[in-house]
Design an enzyme around this catalytic site. Structure first.
Site, mmCIF file in Angstrom:
data_model
loop_
_atom_site.group_PDB
_atom_site.id
_atom_site.type_symbol
_atom_site.label_atom_id
_atom_site.label_comp_id
_atom_site.label_asym_id
_atom_site.label_seq_id
_atom_site.Cartn_x
_atom_site.Cartn_y
_atom_site.Cartn_z
ATOM 1 N N GLU A 1 -6.609 1.308 4.301
ATOM 2 C CA GLU A 1 -6.775 -0.078 4.749
ATOM 3 C C GLU A 1 -5.741 -0.991 4.083
ATOM 4 O OE1 GLU A 1 -8.545 -1.034 7.257
ATOM 5 O OE2 GLU A 1 -9.295 1.009 7.445
ATOM 6 N N ASP B 1 -2.841 -3.081 6.059
ATOM 7 C CA ASP B 1 -2.671 -4.527 5.862
ATOM 8 C C ASP B 1 -1.214 -4.840 5.503
ATOM 9 O OD1 ASP B 1 -5.243 -5.210 6.423
ATOM 10 O OD2 ASP B 1 -5.879 -5.486 4.340
ATOM 11 N N HIS C 1 -2.464 -4.570 12.215
ATOM 12 C CA HIS C 1 -3.160 -3.744 11.219
ATOM 13 C C HIS C 1 -3.562 -2.401 11.849
ATOM 14 C CE1 HIS C 1 -6.233 -2.752 8.111
ATOM 15 N NE2 HIS C 1 -6.847 -2.240 9.172
ATOM 16 N N GLU C 2 -4.130 -2.460 13.047
ATOM 17 C CA GLU C 2 -4.563 -1.220 13.718
ATOM 18 C C GLU C 2 -3.358 -0.326 14.025
ATOM 19 O OE1 GLU C 2 -7.627 -0.280 14.027
ATOM 20 O OE2 GLU C 2 -8.383 -2.150 13.211
ATOM 21 N N HIS D 1 -2.333 1.782 11.173
ATOM 22 C CA HIS D 1 -3.045 3.049 10.990
ATOM 23 C C HIS D 1 -2.358 4.181 11.754
ATOM 24 C CE1 HIS D 1 -6.277 1.705 8.549
ATOM 25 N NE2 HIS D 1 -6.766 0.863 9.432
HETATM 26 ZN ZN LIG Z 1 -8.206 -0.670 9.256
#
Ligand SMILES: [Zn+2]
Length: 425
Positions: free
Chosen positions: A368, A372, A286-287, A290
């Protein structure tokens, strides 16, 4: 611009933002209290009634504390501005410092005095939040000694980094000419962007280690797994580190830090203790999302763009005497007013910018969801779901927030929306 127009605009923005904040906080607390005793159907199998009630009570405690902070913060803001606090401080510091040590020393002393007084006012609130609220719900791990040590260290670091930056900005402001290309706000912005980029490199290697221990990730199996994930995603980082987050709090987290080749991945020890290797992998994916989706770059570009607009606005305001008078301060005639303008701007801006916060929160929530979705293409989606649930529970985040409160404040979508957006296992 007339001084009275500015006074009125500021007073209206302050009252309106306070009213909206109070209304939202009341809505949130009512909503959470009304759902305290029933776990939402979607979580009935995974969240116990005790955990659900704890999350509700924790949210309510933070909500009450937030109202108290809001009242105090608004009183302090009024005290500094329209009630003449900053004006009084300015007169004392100016008369004391300027005749003997000159203009730069006077302005740095004013910024320092203002920051120290602000920090002292914040102190009891921070103490209460740490040793009453966080403590009561089992999250605080700090002793009073560590808390005090952090504060002193933070002040020292702030002075070492902040004073030279402030001196540079004041020097730029003081040496502006009358040509358009000599506008101080543009060069201050250039300096500000450069300083931020330097700090981004210095933070993980120099500043963060002053407060926490960082050790290379010792778990070889997890390390291999994480490195394979980063290779799949085409991501280069300088190292994987474990941070002793448990020194201060039981809240768990993982993050990326740094810039370019100096990027590092940091796991809180609390996160590694709580999540299984496949869940850690999913959180990291997930990170990584980004970064891969350029959220980090977009966010930085957005912040830099907004600061250019802000500085241009300040460039215009600082040249009008009505800006000072309208906010309760008499500008000096025999001394520069640049530090004064910086402080006033920092004080007066938030009641206005509050009204664009839903837009920022919206962009952040969209990011976000995107991260995901990316994580599900690179790691196990059901592991991400169980990790999110565990982190939610460990942070006692409410599963039943008020929808409007979410729209205004939440940088991350609530668990129900996030889990619903993940592909079904
Ligand atoms: Zn996040």
């Amino acid at each position: 611009m007339q001084a009275s127009t500015l006074t009125l605009a500021f007073a209206v923005a302050l009252l309106a933002s306070m009213a909206v904040k109070l209304w939202l906080a009341t809505r949130q607390m009512r909503h959470v209290a009304a759902h305290r005793d029933a776990v939402p159907a979607a979580f009935a199998a995974t969240v116990t009634p005790e955990a659900h009630r704890k999350a509700a009570d924790y949210t309510l405690a933070k909500g009450r504390f937030g109202m108290l902070s809001l009242a105090l913060g608004s009183a302090v803001l009024l005290g500094w501005t329209l009630l003449g606090g900053l004006d009084a401080l300015n007169v004392v510091v100016r008369d004391l410092v300027q005749p003997r040590w000159g203009n730069l020393a006077y302005q740095l002393a004013l910024l320092t005095a203002f920051s120290v007084i602000g920090a002292v006012i914040e102190l009891p609130l921070d103490w209460y939040s740490t040793f009453r609220i966080e403590q009561r719900y089992g999250f605080n791990r700090m002793s009073t000694r560590l808390w005090l040590g952090d504060m002193l260290k933070g002040a020292a670091v702030g002075a070492v980094i902040g004073l030279p930056i402030a001196a540079l900005i004041l020097w730029i402001m003081g040496s502006a000419g009358s040509q358009w290309w000599q506008a101080w706000w543009f060069w201050a912005w250039v300096a500000w962007v450069a300083i931020n980029l330097v700090l981004l490199v210095l933070y993980p290697t120099v500043i963060a280690p002053l407060f926490n221990k960082f050790e290379p990730l010792p778990d070889e199996a997890l390390k291999t797994r994480v490195q394979a994930l980063m290779q799949r995603c085409g991501f280069a980082a300088q190292g994987l580190f474990v941070m002793d987050g448990s020194k201060r709090s039981a809240h768990a987290n993982a993050y990326f830090t740094g810039l370019g080749a100096a990027k590092r991945v940091v796991f809180f020890d609390t996160l590694l203790k709580r999540l299984s290797p496949s869940e850690v992998e999913a959180v990291l994916a997930h990170e990584l999302g980004h970064f891969k989706l350029r959220h980090v770059v977009k966010r930085m570009a957005g912040i830099f763009g907004l600061s250019l607009v802000g500085l241009a606005l300040l460039g215009w305001l600082a040249a009008q005497s009505s800006f000072y008078v309208g906010l309760g301060v008499n500008p000096g005639l025999a001394a520069p007013n640049d530090a004064l303008a910086l402080i006033l701007f920092m004080l007066a801006l938030p009641p206005f910018t509050f009204f664009i916060s839903p837009l920022m929160a919206h962009v952040s929530r969209v990011h976000e969801f995107e991260a995901d979705a990316y994580a599900c293409t690179q790691a196990d989606g059901s592991a991400l779901a169980s990790a999110l649930l565990k982190l939610h529970e460990d942070n006692a985040a409410t599963l039943t927030p008020d929808p409007l409160y979410v729209r205004f404040y939440y940088s991350h979508p609530p668990a129900s929306e996030r889990l619903a957006a993940l592909p079904a296992p």
